[in-house]
Design a protein around this motif. Structure first.
Motif, PDB file in Angstrom:
ATOM      1  N   ARG A  40      -6.252  10.907  16.001  1.00  0.00           N
ATOM      2  CA  ARG A  40      -6.767  10.938  14.551  1.00  0.00           C
ATOM      3  C   ARG A  40      -5.356  11.382  13.778  1.00  0.00           C
ATOM      4  O   ARG A  40      -5.543  12.283  13.148  1.00  0.00           O
ATOM      5  CB  ARG A  40      -7.886  12.159  14.409  1.00  0.00           C
ATOM      6  N   PRO A  41      -4.606  10.407  13.840  1.00  0.00           N
ATOM      7  CA  PRO A  41      -3.242  10.827  12.893  1.00  0.00           C
ATOM      8  C   PRO A  41      -3.339  11.110  11.469  1.00  0.00           C
ATOM      9  O   PRO A  41      -2.739  11.659  10.789  1.00  0.00           O
ATOM     10  CB  PRO A  41      -2.152   9.642  13.308  1.00  0.00           C
ATOM     11  N   ASP A  42      -4.532  10.296  10.757  1.00  0.00           N
ATOM     12  CA  ASP A  42      -4.659  10.493   9.538  1.00  0.00           C
ATOM     13  C   ASP A  42      -4.910  11.945   9.072  1.00  0.00           C
ATOM     14  O   ASP A  42      -4.971  12.176   7.994  1.00  0.00           O
ATOM     15  CB  ASP A  42      -5.722   9.537   9.161  1.00  0.00           C
ATOM     16  N   ASP A  43      -5.409  12.622  10.157  1.00  0.00           N
ATOM     17  CA  ASP A  43      -5.728  14.095   9.970  1.00  0.00           C
ATOM     18  C   ASP A  43      -4.683  15.048  10.047  1.00  0.00           C
ATOM     19  O   ASP A  43      -4.729  16.410   9.685  1.00  0.00           O
ATOM     20  CB  ASP A  43      -6.935  14.605  10.790  1.00  0.00           C
ATOM     21  N   ILE A  44      -3.234  14.666  10.361  1.00  0.00           N
ATOM     22  CA  ILE A  44      -2.175  15.516  10.593  1.00  0.00           C
ATOM     23  C   ILE A  44      -1.777  16.332   9.502  1.00  0.00           C
ATOM     24  O   ILE A  44      -1.693  17.765   9.624  1.00  0.00           O
ATOM     25  CB  ILE A  44      -1.157  14.953  11.523  1.00  0.00           C
ATOM     26  N   LEU A  45      -1.761  15.619   8.302  1.00  0.00           N
ATOM     27  CA  LEU A  45      -1.147  16.428   7.280  1.00  0.00           C
ATOM     28  C   LEU A  45      -2.264  16.842   6.685  1.00  0.00           C
ATOM     29  O   LEU A  45      -1.870  17.913   6.150  1.00  0.00           O
ATOM     30  CB  LEU A  45      -0.554  15.226   6.327  1.00  0.00           C
ATOM     31  N   ASP A  46      -3.398  16.664   6.542  1.00  0.00           N
ATOM     32  CA  ASP A  46      -4.502  17.195   6.100  1.00  0.00           C
ATOM     33  C   ASP A  46      -4.775  18.755   6.758  1.00  0.00           C
ATOM     34  O   ASP A  46      -4.746  19.872   6.145  1.00  0.00           O
ATOM     35  CB  ASP A  46      -5.932  16.728   6.078  1.00  0.00           C
ATOM     36  N   ILE A  47      -4.568  18.773   7.995  1.00  0.00           N
ATOM     37  CA  ILE A  47      -4.603  20.198   8.694  1.00  0.00           C
ATOM     38  C   ILE A  47      -3.351  20.772   8.430  1.00  0.00           C
ATOM     39  O   ILE A  47      -3.429  22.079   8.452  1.00  0.00           O
ATOM     40  CB  ILE A  47      -4.582  19.687  10.270  1.00  0.00           C
ATOM     41  N   ALA A  48      -2.319  20.265   8.407  1.00  0.00           N
ATOM     42  CA  ALA A  48      -0.959  20.887   8.187  1.00  0.00           C
ATOM     43  C   ALA A  48      -0.914  21.538   6.747  1.00  0.00           C
ATOM     44  O   ALA A  48      -0.681  22.862   6.549  1.00  0.00           O
ATOM     45  CB  ALA A  48       0.108  19.920   8.301  1.00  0.00           C
ATOM     46  N   ARG A  49      -1.536  20.854   5.643  1.00  0.00           N
ATOM     47  CA  ARG A  49      -1.545  21.250   4.319  1.00  0.00           C
ATOM     48  C   ARG A  49      -2.514  22.379   4.072  1.00  0.00           C
ATOM     49  O   ARG A  49      -2.199  23.607   3.601  1.00  0.00           O
ATOM     50  CB  ARG A  49      -1.663  20.458   3.231  1.00  0.00           C
ATOM     51  N   ALA A  50      -3.599  22.222   4.723  1.00  0.00           N
ATOM     52  CA  ALA A  50      -4.772  23.503   4.771  1.00  0.00           C
ATOM     53  C   ALA A  50      -4.361  24.677   5.297  1.00  0.00           C
ATOM     54  O   ALA A  50      -4.334  25.743   4.831  1.00  0.00           O
ATOM     55  CB  ALA A  50      -6.143  22.929   5.158  1.00  0.00           C
ATOM     56  N   SER A  51      -3.777  24.474   6.507  1.00  0.00           N
ATOM     57  CA  SER A  51      -3.295  25.744   7.326  1.00  0.00           C
ATOM     58  C   SER A  51      -2.195  26.408   6.429  1.00  0.00           C
ATOM     59  O   SER A  51      -1.871  27.516   6.649  1.00  0.00           O
ATOM     60  CB  SER A  51      -2.715  25.387   8.697  1.00  0.00           C
TER      61      SER A  51
END
Length: 469
Positions: free
Chosen positions: A311-322
């Motif tokens: 699910r590489p599309d979620d990597i930046l979403d997770i990184a930004r939220a965290s």
């Protein structure tokens, strides 16, 4: 009050179930065959149906299939030796199942849970994607949208759930989400890591003990199952559970009773079981490390958590939220990532999945200050790759590594390598390919038709990974 429709061909059992439910305040309408059940549904769909799967004029699963999409919660009834049929029913949309023989309280609890459960979220009411996440999850990829859909559907049920997936993929987050959308949300969610508790203490942790039951039992202690009464018990790393305790867990699932260590009589509890493992449970059964009957009893509604690389599309979403969350917690002023830092995050294979990504972001926030995360702030394990000085190697190996198309005379290039070990040739070829790709392991992995994580593991085994970090 709308009656519960009981579809049962054995008259004595129908009378017994009807009397039990009537005493609990739930009127019952009885049908002895599939034909009678269909006729009653045609006159008015019941909110709850108790459906025996073995009927004289057909298979109860056929009736269940015909109710797909109807506003009716079906509790299937099956014999003790037909757990696989109950599994089929749950996957076909049943709300819950009862295995004969079952006690009165289990019957009443199942019906009351079905009557009070939240209704399913209809497709038109649900958002197309979850931009901000869902019940603790972050991500809007297709893989996670499917997880969200399953969690919503499972939340209506009281069936056991078996979550599988690699370490760090969010199995406990999934279990908590299932609890949060269920009618048990206001009751306890009790997690228990079966791998973190010594085997000789695990029974006490699950079922509790009485004072003096064994050396060191200085007072009564309720077990996790008792604490979770009315709520959800999450058994993480279930495949680590000792075989002797698996037998007791199976009995607990069948009877809804627990017997604390040292107690003379069992105690009734109402608990939903959600379990998880990072192993392949079917393989554990084949190897004799996990009871087959327990596997089928638990593996009713399976969920597989996808690894982060899927699910590489979620990597930046997770990184930004965290990053935003950790910055608030640590009193830092980070507001985002530079483009180069985002590129580095996207290139990494993340063998530790979401947990590894969160640890990396926490590391950056704790050890650095600023408004944007730059590549050099990232810890060594994922920092931008530095291309080391290429060690001397035969020219023919480098030539093979840089050759994009098969040479016309491959034998001529391979012949000088004869006599050397395959391991040496593999290492030189992989390192030459990485060098030819400018030090980019993801690019080299694609050229070699390998996963980046495989290349990283090989580099680590050769002692090269540390120098590259």
């Amino acid at each position: 009050m709308q009656p519960v429709l009981l579809v049962e061909d054995t008259s004595s059992l129908a009378m017994l179930y009807g009397a039990v439910l009537a005493r609990a305040g739930h009127p019952v309408d009885h049908a002895a065959t599939l034909a009678e059940a269909r006729a009653r549904c045609a006159r008015g769909m019941p909110r709850v149906m108790l459906l025996d799967l073995q009927l004289p004029d057909g298979d109860g699963l056929d009736l269940l299939a015909s109710l797909s999409g109807a506003n009716c919660r079906v509790i299937v009834i099956t014999a003790n030796g037909s757990i696989n049929r109950a599994v089929q029913a749950m996957r076909g949309g049943a709300f819950d199942f009862l295995v004969k023989p079952f006690d009165e309280s289990r019957l009443v609890t199942a019906v009351e849970n079905a009557l009070s459960a939240r209704g399913a979220i209809e497709p038109e009411d649900a958002p197309a994607t979850e931009s901000a996440g869902f019940e603790g999850f972050i991500g809007r990829s297709a893989a996670m949208d499917e997880i969200y859909r399953m969690v919503r559907a499972i939340g209506r049920s009281t069936a056991t759930v078996f979550i599988t997936g690699e370490s760090g993929t969010g199995k406990e987050v999934c279990a908590r989400a299932i609890h949060a959308v269920s009618n048990r949300a206001k009751r306890p969610f009790v997690p228990l890591n079966c791998a973190a508790i010594p085997r000789d203490l695990l029974e006490s942790e699950v079922f509790g003990h009485l004072k003096g039951a064994f050396t060191g039992a200085l007072s009564d202690k309720p077990g996790a199952a008792a604490v979770a009464d009315g709520g959800t018990l999450f058994l993480d790393e279930i495949c680590e559970m000792d075989l002797s305790l698996q037998t007791k867990l199976l009995r607990f699932l069948q009877t809804s009773t627990i017997q604390p260590v040292g107690a003379a009589r069992p105690v009734q509890v109402d608990v939903r079981i959600v379990c998880a493992t990072n192993r392949d449970p079917a393989e554990e059964v084949r190897r004799g490390r996990f009871r087959e009957d327990l596997y089928y009893r638990l593996h009713v509604v399976p969920i597989h958590m996808p690894p982060l690389r899927a699910r590489p599309d979620d990597i930046l979403d997770i990184a930004r939220a965290s990053l935003a969350t950790f910055s608030r917690e640590e009193g830092r002023g980070f507001q985002g990532f530079t483009e180069e830092a985002e590129r580095v995050l996207m290139e990494r294979p993340w063998p530790g999945n979401v947990r590894q990504l969160l640890n990396v972001i926490r590391n950056v926030v704790v050890l650095h200050e600023g408004t944007l995360v730059r590549p050099e702030m990232l810890p060594g394990e994922i920092a931008p790759l530095q291309v080391p000085e290429a060690p001397p190697r035969p020219a023919n190996v480098a030539t093979l590594a840089q050759q994009r198309t098969p040479p016309t005379d491959l034998r001529a290039l391979v012949e000088p390598l004869i006599g050397r070990s395959l391991a040496d040739v593999e290492r030189e070829f992989i390192e030459a390919t990485i060098s030819a790709c400018g030090g980019s392991i993801p690019r080299a992995a694609r050229m070699l038709s390998l996963s980046p994580s495989t290349v990283y593991r090989k580099l680590d085994s050769w002692g090269v990974g540390q120098r590259r970090a």
